[in-house]
Enzyme design. Structure first.
Site, PDB file in Angstrom:
ATOM      1  N   ARG A  36      -8.996  10.229  45.447  1.00 22.35           N
ATOM      2  CA  ARG A  36      -8.516   8.843  45.500  1.00 22.35           C
ATOM      3  C   ARG A  36      -7.975   8.510  46.885  1.00 22.35           C
ATOM      4  O   ARG A  36      -8.210   7.443  47.416  1.00 22.35           O
ATOM      5  CB  ARG A  36      -7.429   8.667  44.441  1.00 22.35           C
TER       6      ARG A  36
ATOM      7  N   CYS B  96      -3.495  23.316  28.388  1.00 17.95           N
ATOM      8  CA  CYS B  96      -2.105  23.480  28.834  1.00 17.95           C
ATOM      9  C   CYS B  96      -1.421  24.464  27.897  1.00 17.95           C
ATOM     10  O   CYS B  96      -1.939  24.767  26.813  1.00 17.95           O
ATOM     11  CB  CYS B  96      -1.366  22.155  28.770  1.00 17.95           C
TER      12      CYS B  96
ATOM     13  N   CYS C 100       1.440  12.509  27.543  1.00 17.55           N
ATOM     14  CA  CYS C 100       0.535  12.914  28.631  1.00 17.55           C
ATOM     15  C   CYS C 100      -0.423  11.807  29.031  1.00 17.55           C
ATOM     16  O   CYS C 100      -1.088  11.211  28.203  1.00 17.55           O
ATOM     17  CB  CYS C 100      -0.272  14.137  28.217  1.00 17.55           C
TER      18      CYS C 100
ATOM     19  N   ASP D 141       1.900   4.853  38.781  1.00 20.39           N
ATOM     20  CA  ASP D 141       0.479   5.043  39.030  1.00 20.39           C
ATOM     21  C   ASP D 141      -0.199   3.763  38.554  1.00 20.39           C
ATOM     22  O   ASP D 141      -0.158   3.443  37.378  1.00 20.39           O
ATOM     23  CB  ASP D 141      -0.030   6.270  38.257  1.00 20.39           C
TER      24      ASP D 141
ATOM     25  N   LYS E  73      -0.597   5.732  43.487  1.00 18.43           N
ATOM     26  CA  LYS E  73       0.820   5.595  43.141  1.00 18.43           C
ATOM     27  C   LYS E  73       1.539   4.751  44.185  1.00 18.43           C
ATOM     28  O   LYS E  73       1.275   4.877  45.371  1.00 18.43           O
ATOM     29  CB  LYS E  73       1.468   6.981  43.098  1.00 18.43           C
TER      30      LYS E  73
END
Ligand SMILES: *Cc1c(COP(=O)(O)O)cnc(C)c1O
Ligand code: SF4
Length: 351
Positions: free
Chosen positions: A94, A107, A114, A312, A319
């Site tokens: 990005r 995870c 999340c 974000d 961000k």
């Protein structure tokens, strides 16, 4: 304590909803949540949960809630627009000078808020050896990439052997100067931070570990020892936290979290405004509430305890810091930490 047992204990004490639904309806709803979004807790997390507290801030982050089935129109399956910036599998590019490298989609725990909840889960796999090769080729062929951020999923669920392989291959790319690891493992599975894992991350490049922690009680003595292993090995640590309703949305808790981090030699980096992930409205604050908390934090705590409050931007625009702002639009007035306003003189003469 298993997930099922922890949930049973919490549910036994949680007050019934006033709409008259009984326990069986709630269990059925929770089963629906669990079939929609991944659920996992670790022994370390089970230990942290106070089952006698129906509002336990740790349980709130990890145990499923029937409200997760209520998606709002403003919510989005890809809330931060990862997909629009993915040139090859596993890479999100990005910003010009840095990329995310998503090695795994699993995870150690699954946080209920999340931002990648539609993508992560057990058995979702990770990058195949050929996809990893393509991702590393992409990085090697783009000399503007100065930093590679290992994220996921949680990269520290990988074995030290696999991590060492990836980190060594990244470190061999001349223009990659910084390797950053985003992880929740030191808090939720501190036993994984073995000397072998720490060694796997050490190269001649600068490596940073960024811990995701949201409540001061997450910094258990085991978590502190795990973090000290990285830092003592020359790997500095930063922290990112998510502002969460009912978890850390009061200045005492937020301040205690930031102090606990700094006491562990971990610099608070970002306080994320909770992303618009589906079914997470009950955990999200407003931006105005977040700004008021940041103002209170600035008024009462050391500069070391101040993260940047960031959003974000939905759609994949990156961000941005979201205040609060202390300076008037024309730069003629500035507010101090007590909330008093002072004038600032205009510049005289030519620039
Ligand atoms: C958050 C993010 C980064 C890292 O941003 P920093 O501001 O450097 O921490 C990099 N790439 C993507 C796609 C991100 O979402
Ligand atoms: S550890 Fe990170 S990626 Fe994994 S569920 Fe929690 S917030 Fe999502």
């Amino acid at each position: 304590m298993t997930v099922a047992k922890a949930m049973q204990r919490i549910m036994a004490r949680a007050p019934m909803r006033s709409n008259g639904f009984g326990k069986n309806d709630r269990l059925a709803a929770l089963r629906r949540v669990a079939s929609r979004y991944a659920v996992a807790i670790t022994p370390a997390v089970a230990e942290m949960i106070d089952a006698s507290d129906p509002h336990d801030p740790i349980a709130r982050q990890f145990l499923p809630d029937a409200r997760e089935l209520e998606a709002r129109p403003e919510e989005n399956a890809d809330p931060i627009g990862d997909d629009v910036h993915s040139p090859v599998d596993g890479v999100v590019h990005r910003y010009p000078d840095r990329v995310l490298l998503k090695l795994v989609n699993a995870c150690a725990v699954y946080c209920r808020f999340c931002f990648r909840r539609e993508m992560v889960g057990p058995g979702r796999g990770g990058l195949s050896p050929s996809a990893l090769r393509a991702a590393l080729d992409y990085i090697a062929h783009n000399p503007q990439i100065w930093e590679v951020i290992l994220t996921g999923g949680d990269p520290l669920v990988l074995s030290p052997r696999r991590l060492k392989d990836v980190v060594a291959r990244l470190a061999a790319i001349d223009h990659v100067k910084i390797i950053r690891v985003h992880t929740r493992v030191p808090v939720v599975a501190p036993e994984r931070v073995s000397p072998a894992l720490v060694r796997a991350l050490r190269t001649d490049k600068a490596t940073f570990v960024v811990l995701h922690a949201n409540h001061p009680r997450e910094l258990t003595s085991e978590a502190r020892i795990a973090c000290a292993r990285f830092i003592d090995a020359g790997i500095p640590m930063l922290a990112q936290s998510v502002l969460l309703r009912g978890v850390n949305d009061d200045v005492e808790t937020l301040g205690a979290l930031m102090r606990a981090l700094v006491e562990c030699r971990i610099k608070p980096y970002y306080l994320h405004h909770a992303d618009l992930a589906p079914g997470t409205a009950h955990l999200r604050t407003t931006i105005a509430e977040g700004q008021a908390l940041m103002r209170a934090l600035h008024g009462r705590y050391s500069g070391l305890c101040q993260p940047a409050y960031v959003l974000d931007i939905p759609g994949g625009f990156g961000k941005s810091p979201i205040g609060p702002n202390y300076l008037s639009a024309d730069c003629s007035e500035i507010e101090d930490f007590r909330g008093r306003r002072h004038s600032y003189p205009p510049r005289s003469g030519e620039p």
